[in-house]
Design an enzyme around this catalytic site. Structure first.
Site, mmCIF file in Angstrom:
data_model
loop_
_atom_site.group_PDB
_atom_site.id
_atom_site.type_symbol
_atom_site.label_atom_id
_atom_site.label_comp_id
_atom_site.label_asym_id
_atom_site.label_seq_id
_atom_site.Cartn_x
_atom_site.Cartn_y
_atom_site.Cartn_z
ATOM 1 N N ASP A 46 0.841 -1.206 0.000
ATOM 2 C CA ASP A 46 0.000 0.000 0.000
ATOM 3 C C ASP A 46 0.873 1.252 0.000
ATOM 4 O O ASP A 46 0.352 2.373 -0.065
ATOM 5 C CB ASP A 46 -1.012 -0.007 1.149
ATOM 6 C CG ASP A 46 -0.374 -0.006 2.518
ATOM 7 O OD1 ASP A 46 0.868 -0.110 2.611
ATOM 8 O OD2 ASP A 46 -1.112 0.105 3.522
ATOM 9 N N SER A 47 2.209 1.057 -0.006
ATOM 10 C CA SER A 47 3.118 2.183 -0.274
ATOM 11 C C SER A 47 2.776 2.811 -1.625
ATOM 12 O O SER A 47 3.173 3.948 -1.890
ATOM 13 C CB SER A 47 4.582 1.713 -0.260
ATOM 14 O OG SER A 47 4.771 0.588 -1.094
ATOM 15 N N ASP A 85 -1.055 -6.107 0.037
ATOM 16 C CA ASP A 85 -1.455 -5.494 1.315
ATOM 17 C C ASP A 85 -2.965 -5.372 1.448
ATOM 18 O O ASP A 85 -3.650 -4.966 0.500
ATOM 19 C CB ASP A 85 -0.889 -4.067 1.400
ATOM 20 C CG ASP A 85 0.387 -3.990 2.197
ATOM 21 O OD1 ASP A 85 0.569 -4.791 3.133
ATOM 22 O OD2 ASP A 85 1.211 -3.111 1.878
ATOM 23 N N LYS A 114 -0.983 -9.381 3.167
ATOM 24 C CA LYS A 114 -0.212 -8.848 4.298
ATOM 25 C C LYS A 114 -1.115 -7.947 5.129
ATOM 26 O O LYS A 114 -1.844 -7.126 4.569
ATOM 27 C CB LYS A 114 1.011 -8.089 3.781
ATOM 28 C CG LYS A 114 1.846 -7.456 4.898
ATOM 29 C CD LYS A 114 3.245 -7.109 4.456
ATOM 30 C CE LYS A 114 3.407 -5.851 3.665
ATOM 31 N NZ LYS A 114 2.981 -4.615 4.333
ATOM 32 N N GLU A 116 -1.086 -5.418 8.544
ATOM 33 C CA GLU A 116 -0.381 -4.743 9.639
ATOM 34 C C GLU A 116 -1.055 -5.198 10.937
ATOM 35 O O GLU A 116 -2.252 -4.987 11.125
ATOM 36 C CB GLU A 116 -0.445 -3.228 9.455
ATOM 37 C CG GLU A 116 0.360 -2.775 8.261
ATOM 38 C CD GLU A 116 0.544 -1.268 8.134
ATOM 39 O OE1 GLU A 116 0.168 -0.522 9.062
ATOM 40 O OE2 GLU A 116 1.064 -0.840 7.095
ATOM 41 N N GLU A 183 9.220 -4.306 10.197
ATOM 42 C CA GLU A 183 9.650 -3.022 9.612
ATOM 43 C C GLU A 183 10.241 -2.135 10.698
ATOM 44 O O GLU A 183 9.605 -1.904 11.738
ATOM 45 C CB GLU A 183 8.453 -2.318 8.935
ATOM 46 C CG GLU A 183 8.855 -0.965 8.349
ATOM 47 C CD GLU A 183 7.849 -0.368 7.372
ATOM 48 O OE1 GLU A 183 6.833 -1.027 7.045
ATOM 49 O OE2 GLU A 183 8.099 0.774 6.928
HETATM 50 O O1 KIV Z 1 3.620 -1.086 1.535
HETATM 51 C C1 KIV Z 1 4.795 -1.430 1.502
HETATM 52 O O2 KIV Z 1 5.520 -1.209 0.515
HETATM 53 C C2 KIV Z 1 5.333 -2.129 2.659
HETATM 54 C C3 KIV Z 1 6.823 -2.301 2.737
HETATM 55 C C4 KIV Z 1 7.475 -1.017 3.036
HETATM 56 C C5 KIV Z 1 7.212 -3.383 3.667
HETATM 57 O O3 KIV Z 1 4.607 -2.533 3.506
#
Ligand code: KIV
Length: 260
Positions: A46-47, A85, A114, A116, A183
């Site tokens: 989600d970056s 994510d 993924k 959090e 992280e």
């Molecule tokens: O969203 C993302 O790119 C991440 C990484 C920084 C681990 O969660």
């Protein structure tokens, strides 16, 4: 066409003490380059909210955005494990989480999602796992909670918080998590977590003693305007994007990156 990499392969690598390499990608072209260069896992992170959409945080990212980008990545990298994510507030209550995980897997072609997490996601992870959804539990710095945290600084620096992260990682493995991502935590804590769980531990800003490394692809290509202290511009020493990604993969697998 090579054989697809699977989550089982990655677990076997941990058992054999072999490191693996993970990068973010958000489109078919860079995903294809990652696959050609030997990346084992592509993270549709989600970056993308920050590096693709230009938001200040990852909070505005929607499930539909994740599906759009993960579909593109799946087309570019059919043989690489695709981790996607679950964005902010897409897993706040069980039925919502299960519906959104289903969408990410069925429409977005995710192979592992993924989340959090803290120990509070344990029951949810068990439920997903029972239904055949592989999960990576993301601990330490959790950028979706930035408005609560107030900064993107390292987590687990004091003994109590370090113990909490270690306990949470163990509890989430017990709950059914297939991987743990740490992280921005101290290297000593990441080493302890890695030794104490059987599932692969992926680090970012977590030192060298983990099973895998992940970075944001724009950081290793020097495109982000600023390079986080734990990342490195691999394009600076290579004359092509594929060369830079190949060097990242080789350096992660040999243990040369990150430098101890
Ligand atoms: O969203 C993302 O790119 C991440 C990484 C920084 C681990 O969660």
């Amino acid at each position: 066409m090579g054989q697809p990499i699977t989550i089982k392969h990655l677990k076997d690598k941990k058992a054999k003490g072999e490191k693996f390499a993970m990068l973010t990608a958000y489109d078919a072209t860079l995903a294809g380059i990652c696959e050609a260069a030997g990346v084992d896992v592509i993270l549709v992170g989600d970056s993308l909210g920050m590096v693709v959409q230009g938001h200040a945080t990852t909070v505005p990212v929607k499930v539909d955005d994740m599906i759009y980008h993960s579909q593109a990545v799946a087309k570019g990298a059919p043989n690489t494990v695709k981790m996607v994510d679950m964005p902010f507030m897409s897993f706040a209550y069980p039925t919502q989480a299960i519906d959104n995980a289903t969408r990410l897997m069925q429409d977005g072609l995710a192979e592992i999602i993924k989340i959090e997490s803290t120990v509070h996601q344990a029951e949810l992870i068990t439920e997903l796992s029972r239904n055949g959804v592989p999960v990576c539990a993301h601990l330490g710095l959790t950028p979706q909670t930035i408005h609560k945290l107030g900064s993107y600084g390292k987590r687990g620096k004091d003994a109590a918080e370090a113990q909490q992260i270690l306990n949470d990682a163990q509890a989430l493995e017990q709950a059914g998590a297939d991987m743990i991502l740490l992280e921005c935590v101290p290297a000593k804590l990441a080493k302890q977590v890695t030794a104490s769980v059987a599932v692969p531990v992926i680090g970012i800003g977590a030192g060298a003693d983990v099973d895998a490394q992940v970075l944001v692809i724009y950081d290793i290509l020097g495109m982000s305007g600023y390079i986080p202290s734990f990342a490195k511009n691999f394009l600076a020493e290579n004359d092509s994007v594929v060369g830079a990604v190949q060097q990242f993969v080789a350096d992660v697998k040999s243990g040369a990156f990150p430098a101890g």
